[in-house]
Design a protein around this motif. Structure first.
Motif, PDB file in Angstrom:
ATOM      1  N   VAL A  41     -17.190  37.703   2.293  1.00  0.00           N
ATOM      2  CA  VAL A  41     -16.607  36.630   1.488  1.00  0.00           C
ATOM      3  C   VAL A  41     -17.734  35.889   0.773  1.00  0.00           C
ATOM      4  CG1 VAL A  41     -15.245  34.503   1.555  1.00  0.00           C
ATOM      5  CG2 VAL A  41     -14.689  36.402   3.107  1.00  0.00           C
ATOM      6  N   SER A  42     -17.615  35.783  -0.550  1.00  0.00           N
ATOM      7  CA  SER A  42     -18.583  35.063  -1.373  1.00  0.00           C
ATOM      8  C   SER A  42     -17.908  33.826  -1.938  1.00  0.00           C
ATOM      9  CB  SER A  42     -19.073  35.944  -2.527  1.00  0.00           C
ATOM     10  OG  SER A  42     -19.680  37.112  -2.026  1.00  0.00           O
ATOM     11  N   LEU A  43     -18.465  32.674  -1.634  1.00  0.00           N
ATOM     12  CA  LEU A  43     -17.919  31.415  -2.127  1.00  0.00           C
ATOM     13  C   LEU A  43     -18.785  30.890  -3.259  1.00  0.00           C
ATOM     14  CD1 LEU A  43     -17.233  29.657   1.303  1.00  0.00           C
ATOM     15  CD2 LEU A  43     -15.612  30.933  -0.088  1.00  0.00           C
ATOM     16  N   ALA A  44     -18.171  30.515  -4.358  1.00  0.00           N
ATOM     17  CA  ALA A  44     -18.877  29.896  -5.478  1.00  0.00           C
ATOM     18  C   ALA A  44     -19.400  28.527  -5.029  1.00  0.00           C
ATOM     19  CB  ALA A  44     -17.931  29.746  -6.663  1.00  0.00           C
ATOM     20  N   PRO A  45     -20.362  27.964  -5.743  1.00  0.00           N
ATOM     21  CA  PRO A  45     -20.850  26.631  -5.382  1.00  0.00           C
ATOM     22  C   PRO A  45     -19.712  25.619  -5.253  1.00  0.00           C
ATOM     23  CG  PRO A  45     -22.294  27.595  -7.026  1.00  0.00           C
ATOM     24  CD  PRO A  45     -21.104  28.521  -6.890  1.00  0.00           C
ATOM     25  N   GLY A  66     -26.047  30.271   3.409  1.00  0.00           N
ATOM     26  CA  GLY A  66     -25.336  29.011   3.350  1.00  0.00           C
ATOM     27  C   GLY A  66     -26.121  28.035   2.513  1.00  0.00           C
ATOM     28  N   PRO A  67     -25.969  26.762   2.681  1.00  0.00           N
ATOM     29  CA  PRO A  67     -25.200  26.085   3.716  1.00  0.00           C
ATOM     30  C   PRO A  67     -23.744  25.884   3.312  1.00  0.00           C
ATOM     31  CG  PRO A  67     -26.375  24.470   2.428  1.00  0.00           C
ATOM     32  CD  PRO A  67     -26.738  25.831   1.856  1.00  0.00           C
ATOM     33  N   LEU A  68     -22.938  25.557   4.316  1.00  0.00           N
ATOM     34  CA  LEU A  68     -21.552  25.210   4.067  1.00  0.00           C
ATOM     35  C   LEU A  68     -21.045  24.355   5.207  1.00  0.00           C
ATOM     36  CD1 LEU A  68     -19.090  27.979   5.007  1.00  0.00           C
ATOM     37  CD2 LEU A  68     -21.503  28.406   5.176  1.00  0.00           C
ATOM     38  N   THR A  69     -19.901  23.746   4.999  1.00  0.00           N
ATOM     39  CA  THR A  69     -19.278  22.957   6.057  1.00  0.00           C
ATOM     40  C   THR A  69     -17.968  23.616   6.446  1.00  0.00           C
ATOM     41  OG1 THR A  69     -18.176  21.515   4.456  1.00  0.00           O
ATOM     42  CG2 THR A  69     -20.289  20.760   5.308  1.00  0.00           C
ATOM     43  N   ALA A  70     -17.610  23.460   7.712  1.00  0.00           N
ATOM     44  CA  ALA A  70     -16.331  23.949   8.223  1.00  0.00           C
ATOM     45  C   ALA A  70     -15.602  22.756   8.826  1.00  0.00           C
ATOM     46  CB  ALA A  70     -16.552  25.019   9.277  1.00  0.00           C
ATOM     47  N   ARG A  71     -14.320  22.651   8.520  1.00  0.00           N
ATOM     48  CA  ARG A  71     -13.508  21.571   9.065  1.00  0.00           C
ATOM     49  C   ARG A  71     -12.250  22.165   9.668  1.00  0.00           C
ATOM     50  NH1 ARG A  71     -11.313  18.044   4.950  1.00  0.00           N
ATOM     51  NH2 ARG A  71      -9.242  18.488   5.682  1.00  0.00           N
ATOM     52  N   TRP A  72     -11.962  21.796  10.901  1.00  0.00           N
ATOM     53  CA  TRP A  72     -10.750  22.238  11.571  1.00  0.00           C
ATOM     54  C   TRP A  72      -9.688  21.194  11.313  1.00  0.00           C
ATOM     55  CZ3 TRP A  72     -15.631  22.738  13.105  1.00  0.00           C
ATOM     56  CH2 TRP A  72     -16.062  23.977  13.555  1.00  0.00           C
ATOM     57  N   THR A  73      -8.519  21.627  10.883  1.00  0.00           N
ATOM     58  CA  THR A  73      -7.447  20.666  10.622  1.00  0.00           C
ATOM     59  C   THR A  73      -6.799  20.275  11.943  1.00  0.00           C
ATOM     60  OG1 THR A  73      -5.855  22.431  10.241  1.00  0.00           O
ATOM     61  CG2 THR A  73      -7.004  21.570   8.323  1.00  0.00           C
ATOM     62  N   GLU A  81     -21.614  21.520  10.225  1.00  0.00           N
ATOM     63  CA  GLU A  81     -22.481  22.016   9.161  1.00  0.00           C
ATOM     64  C   GLU A  81     -22.978  23.387   9.598  1.00  0.00           C
ATOM     65  OE1 GLU A  81     -23.251  20.414   6.262  1.00  0.00           O
ATOM     66  OE2 GLU A  81     -21.869  18.821   6.815  1.00  0.00           O
ATOM     67  N   LEU A  82     -22.876  24.380   8.717  1.00  0.00           N
ATOM     68  CA  LEU A  82     -23.299  25.736   9.042  1.00  0.00           C
ATOM     69  C   LEU A  82     -24.367  26.188   8.066  1.00  0.00           C
ATOM     70  CD1 LEU A  82     -19.764  27.308   9.550  1.00  0.00           C
ATOM     71  CD2 LEU A  82     -21.308  26.484  11.327  1.00  0.00           C
ATOM     72  N   GLY A  83     -25.264  27.043   8.564  1.00  0.00           N
ATOM     73  CA  GLY A  83     -26.315  27.600   7.724  1.00  0.00           C
ATOM     74  C   GLY A  83     -26.515  29.066   8.039  1.00  0.00           C
ATOM     75  N   ASP A  84     -27.555  29.649   7.481  1.00  0.00           N
ATOM     76  CA  ASP A  84     -27.849  31.070   7.677  1.00  0.00           C
ATOM     77  C   ASP A  84     -27.840  31.427   9.165  1.00  0.00           C
ATOM     78  OD1 ASP A  84     -28.280  30.798   4.992  1.00  0.00           O
ATOM     79  OD2 ASP A  84     -30.360  31.477   5.037  1.00  0.00           O
ATOM     80  N   ASP A  85     -27.206  32.553   9.476  1.00  0.00           N
ATOM     81  CA  ASP A  85     -27.143  33.118  10.837  1.00  0.00           C
ATOM     82  C   ASP A  85     -26.269  32.337  11.811  1.00  0.00           C
ATOM     83  OD1 ASP A  85     -28.849  35.207  10.047  1.00  0.00           O
ATOM     84  OD2 ASP A  85     -30.604  33.984  10.496  1.00  0.00           O
ATOM     85  N   PRO A 102     -24.125  23.589  -2.660  1.00  0.00           N
ATOM     86  CA  PRO A 102     -24.376  23.628  -4.097  1.00  0.00           C
ATOM     87  C   PRO A 102     -24.802  25.000  -4.626  1.00  0.00           C
ATOM     88  CG  PRO A 102     -26.086  22.385  -2.960  1.00  0.00           C
ATOM     89  CD  PRO A 102     -25.036  22.687  -1.958  1.00  0.00           C
ATOM     90  N   GLU A 103     -25.238  25.893  -3.753  1.00  0.00           N
ATOM     91  CA  GLU A 103     -25.651  27.228  -4.202  1.00  0.00           C
ATOM     92  C   GLU A 103     -24.670  28.318  -3.766  1.00  0.00           C
ATOM     93  OE1 GLU A 103     -29.648  27.465  -2.811  1.00  0.00           O
ATOM     94  OE2 GLU A 103     -30.155  25.640  -3.881  1.00  0.00           O
ATOM     95  N   GLY A 104     -23.500  27.921  -3.286  1.00  0.00           N
ATOM     96  CA  GLY A 104     -22.517  28.883  -2.821  1.00  0.00           C
ATOM     97  C   GLY A 104     -22.835  29.351  -1.406  1.00  0.00           C
ATOM     98  N   ALA A 105     -22.068  30.325  -0.916  1.00  0.00           N
ATOM     99  CA  ALA A 105     -22.264  30.837   0.439  1.00  0.00           C
ATOM    100  C   ALA A 105     -21.745  32.263   0.524  1.00  0.00           C
ATOM    101  CB  ALA A 105     -21.543  29.944   1.453  1.00  0.00           C
ATOM    102  N   GLU A 106     -22.293  33.018   1.466  1.00  0.00           N
ATOM    103  CA  GLU A 106     -21.869  34.396   1.750  1.00  0.00           C
ATOM    104  C   GLU A 106     -21.590  34.485   3.247  1.00  0.00           C
ATOM    105  OE1 GLU A 106     -21.891  37.152  -0.412  1.00  0.00           O
ATOM    106  OE2 GLU A 106     -22.423  35.878  -2.112  1.00  0.00           O
ATOM    107  N   LEU A 107     -20.443  35.068   3.586  1.00  0.00           N
ATOM    108  CA  LEU A 107     -20.077  35.198   4.989  1.00  0.00           C
ATOM    109  C   LEU A 107     -19.510  36.581   5.276  1.00  0.00           C
ATOM    110  CD1 LEU A 107     -18.644  32.231   3.866  1.00  0.00           C
ATOM    111  CD2 LEU A 107     -18.853  31.897   6.301  1.00  0.00           C
ATOM    112  N   LEU A 108     -19.608  36.998   6.525  1.00  0.00           N
ATOM    113  CA  LEU A 108     -18.875  38.164   7.020  1.00  0.00           C
ATOM    114  C   LEU A 108     -17.772  37.626   7.912  1.00  0.00           C
ATOM    115  CD1 LEU A 108     -21.525  40.826   8.068  1.00  0.00           C
ATOM    116  CD2 LEU A 108     -19.990  40.876   6.102  1.00  0.00           C
ATOM    117  N   CYS A 109     -16.578  38.179   7.767  1.00  0.00           N
ATOM    118  CA  CYS A 109     -15.450  37.760   8.590  1.00  0.00           C
ATOM    119  C   CYS A 109     -14.929  38.955   9.367  1.00  0.00           C
ATOM    120  CB  CYS A 109     -14.335  37.175   7.723  1.00  0.00           C
ATOM    121  SG  CYS A 109     -12.890  36.704   8.695  1.00  0.00           S
TER     122      CYS A 109
END
Length: 133
Positions: A41-45, A66-73, A81-85, A102-109
């Motif tokens: 999964v590739s997320l745009a900025p 990363g980086p990216l944030t994850a929020r559980w509803t 806050e999540l980052g590489d690895d 701000p630079e997007g993110a790449e993840l494996l799901c």
């Protein structure tokens, strides 16, 4: 496991602004597989990715970049806050919102096959406890 060697992606647009690209890497195709799918999964900025959890499936998200944030509803909402690895485990039926930095993110799901399916599969290893005659 059915492996997808194609470089094609599926683009998902959220609110007409952000792009999320999903590339299927593998789908369950063998009898003994407990893995339902592996997606890149590739997320745009600053993209938001709202994930509605399935009642019968758990997922693991591995951050390639990363980086990216994850929020559980839920009440109250929690986040991280999540980052590489980093690895994010999502329990069955757990709704999560991912927001890329701000630079997007790449993840494996990795999505695990539901218990309703796996309980009907033969054992992965032979039963050696039975008496032989």
């Amino acid at each position: 496991m059915i492996i997808n060697a194609s470089r094609r992606t599926t683009a998902v647009h959220t609110d007409g602004r952000e792009t999320i690209r999903i590339r299927c890497l593998a789908r369950r195709g063998m009898l003994h597989s407990e893995c339902e799918a592996v997606d890149r999964v590739s997320l745009a900025p600053h993209a938001h990715y709202d994930l509605v959890g399935r009642a019968d499936a758990e997922t693991a998200w591995y951050v390639l970049r990363g980086p990216l944030t994850a929020r559980w509803t839920g009440a109250p909402p929690t986040g991280a806050e999540l980052g590489d690895d980093d690895l994010l485990l999502a329990r069955a039926a757990q709704d999560i919102i991912l927001r890329a930095g701000p630079e997007g993110a790449e993840l494996l799901c990795l999505t695990v096959t539901p218990t309703a399916v796996t309980r009907h599969l033969p054992p992965r290893t032979p039963d050696m406890t039975k008496d032989r005659t």
